[in-house]
Design a protein around this motif. Sequence first.
Motif, PDB file in Angstrom:
ATOM      1  N   THR A 101       0.832  -1.206   0.000  1.00  0.00           N
ATOM      2  CA  THR A 101       0.000   0.000   0.000  1.00  0.00           C
ATOM      3  C   THR A 101       0.867   1.256   0.000  1.00  0.00           C
ATOM      4  OG1 THR A 101      -1.747  -1.181   1.166  1.00  0.00           O
ATOM      5  CG2 THR A 101      -1.849   1.216   1.218  1.00  0.00           C
ATOM      6  N   ASP A 102       1.887   1.287   0.849  1.00  0.00           N
ATOM      7  CA  ASP A 102       2.772   2.457   0.886  1.00  0.00           C
ATOM      8  C   ASP A 102       3.571   2.599  -0.403  1.00  0.00           C
ATOM      9  OD1 ASP A 102       2.010   3.447   3.374  1.00  0.00           O
ATOM     10  OD2 ASP A 102       3.517   2.282   4.457  1.00  0.00           O
ATOM     11  N   ARG A 103       3.889   1.497  -1.055  1.00  0.00           N
ATOM     12  CA  ARG A 103       4.650   1.517  -2.308  1.00  0.00           C
ATOM     13  C   ARG A 103       3.939   2.357  -3.364  1.00  0.00           C
ATOM     14  NH1 ARG A 103       5.538  -0.870  -7.310  1.00  0.00           N
ATOM     15  NH2 ARG A 103       7.654  -1.669  -7.649  1.00  0.00           N
ATOM     16  N   LYS A 104       2.611   2.321  -3.376  1.00  0.00           N
ATOM     17  CA  LYS A 104       1.825   3.049  -4.369  1.00  0.00           C
ATOM     18  C   LYS A 104       2.015   4.557  -4.259  1.00  0.00           C
ATOM     19  CE  LYS A 104      -1.713  -0.516  -4.430  1.00  0.00           C
ATOM     20  NZ  LYS A 104      -3.057  -0.880  -3.982  1.00  0.00           N
ATOM     21  N   ARG A 105       2.375   5.046  -3.072  1.00  0.00           N
ATOM     22  CA  ARG A 105       2.541   6.485  -2.857  1.00  0.00           C
ATOM     23  C   ARG A 105       4.006   6.918  -2.841  1.00  0.00           C
ATOM     24  NH1 ARG A 105      -0.497   6.519   2.273  1.00  0.00           N
ATOM     25  NH2 ARG A 105       0.887   8.226   2.802  1.00  0.00           N
ATOM     26  N   ALA A 106       4.925   5.985  -3.040  1.00  0.00           N
ATOM     27  CA  ALA A 106       6.358   6.306  -2.977  1.00  0.00           C
ATOM     28  C   ALA A 106       6.797   7.179  -4.145  1.00  0.00           C
ATOM     29  CB  ALA A 106       7.174   5.016  -2.951  1.00  0.00           C
ATOM     30  N   LYS A 107       7.720   8.103  -3.866  1.00  0.00           N
ATOM     31  CA  LYS A 107       8.314   8.948  -4.901  1.00  0.00           C
ATOM     32  C   LYS A 107       9.430   8.213  -5.623  1.00  0.00           C
ATOM     33  CE  LYS A 107      10.032  12.610  -3.088  1.00  0.00           C
ATOM     34  NZ  LYS A 107      10.503  13.904  -2.566  1.00  0.00           N
ATOM     35  N   LYS A 108      10.140   7.380  -4.908  1.00  0.00           N
ATOM     36  CA  LYS A 108      11.274   6.659  -5.459  1.00  0.00           C
ATOM     37  C   LYS A 108      11.266   5.251  -4.875  1.00  0.00           C
ATOM     38  CE  LYS A 108      16.172   7.406  -6.281  1.00  0.00           C
ATOM     39  NZ  LYS A 108      17.287   8.329  -6.072  1.00  0.00           N
ATOM     40  N   ILE A 109      11.524   4.274  -5.738  1.00  0.00           N
ATOM     41  CA  ILE A 109      11.467   2.875  -5.323  1.00  0.00           C
ATOM     42  C   ILE A 109      12.760   2.177  -5.725  1.00  0.00           C
ATOM     43  CG2 ILE A 109      10.299   0.664  -5.693  1.00  0.00           C
ATOM     44  CD1 ILE A 109       7.736   2.347  -6.277  1.00  0.00           C
ATOM     45  N   ARG A 110      13.366   1.504  -4.777  1.00  0.00           N
ATOM     46  CA  ARG A 110      14.540   0.659  -5.029  1.00  0.00           C
ATOM     47  C   ARG A 110      14.249  -0.686  -4.374  1.00  0.00           C
ATOM     48  NH1 ARG A 110      15.481   3.780  -8.438  1.00  0.00           N
ATOM     49  NH2 ARG A 110      17.098   5.354  -8.443  1.00  0.00           N
ATOM     50  N   GLU A 111      14.233  -1.742  -5.176  1.00  0.00           N
ATOM     51  CA  GLU A 111      13.895  -3.062  -4.648  1.00  0.00           C
ATOM     52  C   GLU A 111      14.894  -4.108  -5.117  1.00  0.00           C
ATOM     53  OE1 GLU A 111       9.054  -2.764  -4.398  1.00  0.00           O
ATOM     54  OE2 GLU A 111       9.936  -3.302  -6.320  1.00  0.00           O
ATOM     55  N   VAL A 112      15.051  -5.128  -4.296  1.00  0.00           N
ATOM     56  CA  VAL A 112      15.841  -6.295  -4.646  1.00  0.00           C
ATOM     57  C   VAL A 112      14.841  -7.423  -4.895  1.00  0.00           C
ATOM     58  CG1 VAL A 112      17.548  -7.964  -3.866  1.00  0.00           C
ATOM     59  CG2 VAL A 112      17.773  -5.559  -3.216  1.00  0.00           C
ATOM     60  N   VAL A 113      14.885  -8.000  -6.097  1.00  0.00           N
ATOM     61  CA  VAL A 113      13.966  -9.079  -6.451  1.00  0.00           C
ATOM     62  C   VAL A 113      14.779 -10.353  -6.658  1.00  0.00           C
ATOM     63  CG1 VAL A 113      12.239  -9.878  -8.106  1.00  0.00           C
ATOM     64  CG2 VAL A 113      12.394  -7.441  -7.535  1.00  0.00           C
ATOM     65  N   GLU A 114      14.373 -11.396  -5.973  1.00  0.00           N
ATOM     66  CA  GLU A 114      15.065 -12.681  -6.072  1.00  0.00           C
ATOM     67  C   GLU A 114      14.027 -13.765  -6.346  1.00  0.00           C
ATOM     68  OE1 GLU A 114      17.569 -15.441  -3.031  1.00  0.00           O
ATOM     69  OE2 GLU A 114      18.035 -13.304  -3.035  1.00  0.00           O
ATOM     70  N   GLY A 123      14.584  -3.621   0.018  1.00  0.00           N
ATOM     71  CA  GLY A 123      14.666  -2.374  -0.711  1.00  0.00           C
ATOM     72  C   GLY A 123      14.296  -1.187   0.144  1.00  0.00           C
ATOM     73  N   TYR A 124      14.049  -0.068  -0.545  1.00  0.00           N
ATOM     74  CA  TYR A 124      13.558   1.104   0.178  1.00  0.00           C
ATOM     75  C   TYR A 124      12.609   1.901  -0.686  1.00  0.00           C
ATOM     76  CZ  TYR A 124      16.573   4.675  -2.045  1.00  0.00           C
ATOM     77  OH  TYR A 124      17.171   5.543  -2.916  1.00  0.00           O
ATOM     78  N   TYR A 125      11.714   2.624  -0.019  1.00  0.00           N
ATOM     79  CA  TYR A 125      10.769   3.520  -0.663  1.00  0.00           C
ATOM     80  C   TYR A 125      11.002   4.923  -0.098  1.00  0.00           C
ATOM     81  CZ  TYR A 125       8.275  -0.869  -1.606  1.00  0.00           C
ATOM     82  OH  TYR A 125       7.946  -2.139  -2.001  1.00  0.00           O
ATOM     83  N   MET A 126      11.170   5.876  -0.981  1.00  0.00           N
ATOM     84  CA  MET A 126      11.247   7.274  -0.574  1.00  0.00           C
ATOM     85  C   MET A 126       9.830   7.818  -0.665  1.00  0.00           C
ATOM     86  SD  MET A 126      13.528  10.265  -2.258  1.00  0.00           S
ATOM     87  CE  MET A 126      13.624  11.880  -1.513  1.00  0.00           C
ATOM     88  N   MET A 127       9.299   8.234   0.455  1.00  0.00           N
ATOM     89  CA  MET A 127       7.928   8.699   0.517  1.00  0.00           C
ATOM     90  C   MET A 127       7.880  10.207   0.249  1.00  0.00           C
ATOM     91  SD  MET A 127       6.709   5.793   0.954  1.00  0.00           S
ATOM     92  CE  MET A 127       4.977   6.177   1.031  1.00  0.00           C
ATOM     93  N   PRO A 128       6.677  10.756   0.001  1.00  0.00           N
ATOM     94  CA  PRO A 128       6.584  12.203  -0.226  1.00  0.00           C
ATOM     95  C   PRO A 128       7.170  12.984   0.949  1.00  0.00           C
ATOM     96  CG  PRO A 128       4.533  11.139  -0.823  1.00  0.00           C
ATOM     97  CD  PRO A 128       5.378  10.103  -0.156  1.00  0.00           C
TER      98      PRO A 128
END
Length: 142
Positions: free
Chosen positions: A76-89, A96-101
């Motif tokens: 849910t928070d991912r949808k509002r993130a300004k910047k998204i960095r994720e590790v997918v395995e 990862g991390y989400y930069m929020m508003p």
Amino acid sequence: MIKRLLFTVLWTTISMLTVHAQTGLEIDRAFTRYGHEKGCKMVEMYDARLRGYQLHVYKSLTYKTQGKAIDALLKTDRKRAKKIREVVEDGHITGGYYMMPTLPSGMERYILFNNAAGGRGALIYIEGNIKPDDIMKLCYTR
């Protein structure tokens, strides 16, 4: 007397804002619900210096079995993130991390997370005047 009353009101207001720094984010529910639950560990620091960076708020939660519930909050928070960095395995997001508003005060907000097997993981909320590159240095250098 009036100065003391004004100081008390101001201090109470600031304390309430600090305690609820991540209000408006779904992960607030994770800290509230699981922060004091058996098998979880929560750390809270306010106006702290961590590895040379001044942070307004630092909250972390490590958990052993709540992974699915916390993943739902993160989505849910991912949808509002300004910047998204994720590790997918193997097709699954493992961290990862989400930069929020940015807050009206100019403070940046970040959600960092790590998902391990069996519902284990860690969730971190950081608020402060810190840039995305600095978040990477803070979290991934020893």
